[in-house]
Structures are given as C-alpha cells and as structure tokens.
Design an enzyme around this catalytic site. Structure first.
Site, PDB file in Angstrom:
ATOM      1  CG  HIS A  13      -1.921   1.059   1.310  1.00 52.43           C
ATOM      2  ND1 HIS A  13      -1.732   2.308   0.770  1.00 52.43           N
ATOM      3  CD2 HIS A  13      -3.149   1.090   1.833  1.00 52.43           C
ATOM      4  CE1 HIS A  13      -2.794   3.050   0.977  1.00 52.43           C
ATOM      5  NE2 HIS A  13      -3.672   2.334   1.624  1.00 52.43           N
ATOM      6  CB  CYS A  14       3.754   2.146   1.832  1.00 51.90           C
ATOM      7  SG  CYS A  14       2.684   1.883   3.243  1.00 51.90           S
ATOM      8  CB  ILE A  15       7.220   1.284  -1.646  1.00 47.73           C
ATOM      9  CG1 ILE A  15       7.513   0.788  -0.222  1.00 47.73           C
ATOM     10  CG2 ILE A  15       8.485   1.832  -2.287  1.00 47.73           C
ATOM     11  CD1 ILE A  15       8.055   1.804   0.716  1.00 47.73           C
TER      12      ILE A  15
END
Ligand SMILES: NC(=O)c1ccc[n+]([C@@H]2O[C@H](COP(=O)([O-])OP(=O)(O)OC[C@H]3O[C@@H](n4cnc5c(N)ncnc54)[C@H](O)[C@@H]3O)[C@@H](O)[C@H]2O)c1
Length: 454
Positions: free
Chosen positions: A287-289
């Site tokens: 979900h982040c990088i």
C-alpha cells in the site's frame, strides 16, 4: 473548569490528567493493517479503545475473536475481543465518546494516479459531525505535506452542525499528524518499539499528541509541525522506492554482463558505513512504496517543481514485471517452447514474504501479462488461498497445491514472493524451469541449469 487548587484548568490540562490516570479513551478509525495493531498497543497500555470501521465483516470478526490479519497472530484479536476495555463499531455517532481519535484509513491513488483523499476527508466529516470540546484528532494515513491542515481540518470544521459554535483549534480541540511506520511481517520491530514522529497544527496539539503516544510507544519524536511529520513519511518511502529502482536497474545491467547482482549487493553491504542494501524484485508492491511518493509528485505541481527521482524510480520499478516476462519468454524459447499454451505457475501472490497482503502486488501483473500472451497461469500462495476482488483485478483464482508432481507439470515456475514456508530444494528438484526474481534458490544444492534469475 477549576482544579482543587483553585487554578483554572484548561481543556488541555483535562486531557493530560485523563492520560495520567488512564481514564482517557482512544477512538481508532480504520481497523486494518495499521489501525488494529495500534488499537492493541493502546489497549495494552491500559487505555479504553473504541474501534470504528465501515467494513461490517471486521466488526463481526472482532466481536467473535476471529483474526482477519494472519501475520499479526491470533493473540492480538483475542486479547481485544475478550476485553471490557475494547469494542468495535460501525456506529460513527459514537465518535463523540473518545478523547482522542486516530485516523488510519486508506490513502490510495485514483485512476489517473492522483491522490484519493476521499477516505481521509470522509473521516474528517464523520468527526466534525460530533466534535466536542476536549478532543484530540490525529491523522496517521500517509499523505502529502499539508493534508492535515489543508484538507482534514477544513472537512471537520465544515461538518460541524449549524447552530453549534465553532471550536477554536489549540484551545477547544487539537489536531496533529503522526505517520504510521508499520511494516507487516517484520519480526525485529512492532508498533510499540518503532519510534513515532508527532507534529501538531499548533504547539498544544503537538504536546498533547506526544503525551498520547508516549502511553503506548517506547520512543516518541516530536517535530515542529504536522507538515514536517507528513513530509518525513513521504521521504522515508521515496528513499525506498528510489533505492529499489536503482538495484532493479543494476540487476538488468549486471545480468546482461553475467554478474550476479545479489552477490554484488552482499559484497557492497560488508562496508560498515555509507551503504545500505536494497534488493531487486519483480516490481513494487504494497500500500505504501508504489503509491506514497506520487502523493508528493502531485503536490509538487502546485509549486511548479518536478520530482524527477520519484518519476524515474516509478518508471524503472513499473518496468520490472515486463522484464520478468521477457526473461521467462526467452528461457522458454531456449527450450523450444512459446509462452502461448505454456503452463506457468506463479509462486507467491502477496507482495512480500510471510504476509497475506496482496495490494499492488506485482504477481497480479505477471499473471495478467502471461495470460495476455496466451499462457495458462496458476498460482500458489500458502497465505492467500483465493483471490478477492481488488480495485484493478478480479482474477477469481484459487491457490493450487504444491507437490513434486504438480511442480513437474508446469513449463515454467516463476518465484515472485519468497515465503519462508516454501521448500526451495523440493521446488528446485521438481520444476523443469524456474524463474527466480528473489534469489530464493541461492542455497539449493544440485543442478542449476534450469534456474534463470530475473
Ligand atoms: N499497511 C502498511 O504497512 C502501512 C504502513 C505505513 C502506513 N500505512 C498507511 O496507513 C493507512 C492505512 O493503511 P492500512 O494498510 O491500514 O489500510 P487497510 O486497508 O488495511 O485498513 C484501512 C481500514 O479502514 C477502513 N475504512 C475505510 N474507509 C473508512 C471510513 N470512512 N471510516 C472507517 N473506516 C474506514 C477499511 O475498511 C479498512 O479496515 C494508509 O494511508 C497507508 O498508506 C500503511
């Protein structure tokens, strides 16, 4: 309000004394990968916690003590569901109960890679409708600098019902940003032991949010503003995206030169200073990088500045699934086979080892690309028994079983995620051709002429 000493007690003083005697109530909006461990950490610290989520299946699971995030272990949900100091609800009118409300909702990208702040703004409206004096609001969702002040706060204030006096920030209510640094599956750090950044919209909000997190987190680092805390989180994730892109690019180059990139990284990592190892892979997931740096790219347009590193890293990382497909195609070709009509098995659907999170996982892209070329594709993932509908994909697939004979029946086995549960020697001994994107087979013994790194 007057204390027993006769001095005037401010709203902030009341919150501090509630924190001191553990009568402080925490509300957490969004009980996912970030919100659930956070609820657990505050509960463990002795505070009462009310969890809020729009997903009724999570509320039911928590009531029944059913663990829906496997990597966290069953104890976390059991300790919450059997406690009188925890409850989960979808009734957002209860947002008036907590003294602090922490927002842990998704911050995805929209169809055109623009920030989708609808969840954050929606939570702001939910909070505004019942906002009462003495509430501290903290945003944890990853986002671009300026969101807490420029998007969340206005949404809250606009939702305060007509006829209710507008409260004053820093006196009647308090707002801060504290980025989540959860790394699901990591054994060396957890919510409690990972240092927490805190920056408020004003000095009192900063102080209160710092005191709040000090209840549950071992090391709280206060910064001068919410904007600094927001930008620090994006810097952390951009740092990873750029470095992963760099090793992904080097992987392609060094492979061409006949040099093992993994050995090169391990060799460079023997330097005790000035180097930090990053590892290549089949693409970026989670979900982040793959997402967060583009929040900054979007915001940067407002000030007319480019984010070239972010764009370039995105380009390189997004190209990795195509590279894996090309390496597989070429390896099949060497064996007088085409991708069309080949049977291909993808090992690992999760975006990283030992978790069941499949968001943005490059395995989905690999499946789609091989299918587009006419291959019959299966997957195996011990942690993901079946696919569920996602924003981009709805594959409706089930994990196939993994036996020596099933492995032998595929033309190519592509290692996308190196779960520790896999028996790499058995896989190497049984599969006729293996495309290894994770250096998972580094310790196997015996022949390697059927292993292609990608
Ligand atoms: N997963 C990670 O490893 C990680 C790490 C650091 C930061 N973050 C950030 O934390 C935030 C949350 O991520 P996550 O991984 O926990 O997401 P998640 O999807 O696991 O959890 C979000 C939860 O919020 C709920 N939700 C959605 N809209 C809601 C609403 N309006 N009201 C109440 N609940 C709502 C969803 O049902 C879900 O349970 C994101 O901004 C993410 O970038 C995630």
């Amino acid at each position: 309000m007057h204390s027993s000493l006769g001095t005037v007690m401010t709203t902030a003083d009341t919150l501090k004394s509630k924190l001191a005697d553990n009568s402080f109530v925490i509300g957490i909006i969004g009980l996912g990968y970030v919100g659930l461990p956070l609820a657990h950490a505050f509960h463990q610290a002795g505070l009462r916690v009310v969890g809020f989520d729009i997903d009724p299946s999570k509320i039911t699971a928590l009531a029944k003590g059913e663990n829906y995030l496997k990597h966290l272990g069953g104890e976390m949900v059991t300790s919450l569901s059997t406690s009188a100091r925890f409850c989960a609800t979808a009734d957002f009118t209860r947002l008036a109960e907590p003294d602090a409300i922490i927002i842990c909702v998704p911050t995805p990208l929209g169809a055109h890679r623009e920030p989708d702040l609808s969840y954050v703004v929606g939570s702001g409206r939910d909070i505004g409708r019942t906002l009462r004096a003495g509430q501290l609001i903290v945003l944890e969702s990853t986002t671009y600098p300026g969101t807490t002040r420029g998007d969340l706060l206005p949404a809250m204030l606009a939702a305060i019902p007509a006829g209710v006096a507008k409260p004053e920030l820093g006196r009647d209510f308090f707002v801060a940003f504290s980025p989540e640094r959860e790394d699901p599956g990591r054994k060396t750090h957890n919510t409690k032991s990972t240092p927490k950044l805190v920056g408020g919209l004003d000095a009192v909000s900063t102080e209160l949010a710092t005191l709040l997190y000090q209840k549950a987190i071992q090391h709280v680092v206060t910064v001068s503003s919410a904007e600094v805390a927001e930008a620090a989180k994006i810097l952390e994730n951009t740092f990873r995206a750029v470095n992963i892109a760099m090793v992904n690019e080097l992987k392609v180059l060094l492979t061409e030169m006949g040099i093992d990139v993994w050995e090169v990284i391990d060799a460079a990592a023997t330097k005790p200073f000035g180097f930090m190892p990053f590892y290549p892979g089949p693409g970026l997931g989670g979900h982040c990088i793959p997402i967060d740096p583009f929040y900054l790219t979007w915001k940067a347009r407002e000030v007319g500045r480019p984010t070239r590193f972010i764009e370039l890293a995105g380009e390189v990382n997004h190209g990795m699934p195509d590279y894996v497909v090309a390496r597989t195609t070429s390896a099949l070709n060497d064996r007088c086979k085409s991708v069309k009509n080949s049977r291909i098995l993808i090992l690992g659907l999760a975006y990283k080892p030992d978790i069941d999170d499949v968001r943005e996982s490059p395995s989905f892209e690999l499946i789609e690309k091989f299918r587009d070329l006419g291959a019959h594709v299966d997957y195996n993932d011990p942690l993901v028994p079946r696919t569920h509908q996602m924003r981009k994909y709805d594959l409706r697939m089930e994990s196939v079983s993994l036996t020596p004979s099933s492995l032998a029946s595929y033309d190519a086995v592509v290692i996308s995620t190196n779960h520790t549960a896999y028996d790499w020697q058995q896989i190497a001994d049984s599969a006729p051709l293996i495309i290894d994107t994770r250096n998972a087979l580094r310790r196997i013994t015996g022949r390697r002429d059927h292993v292609v790194s990608a």
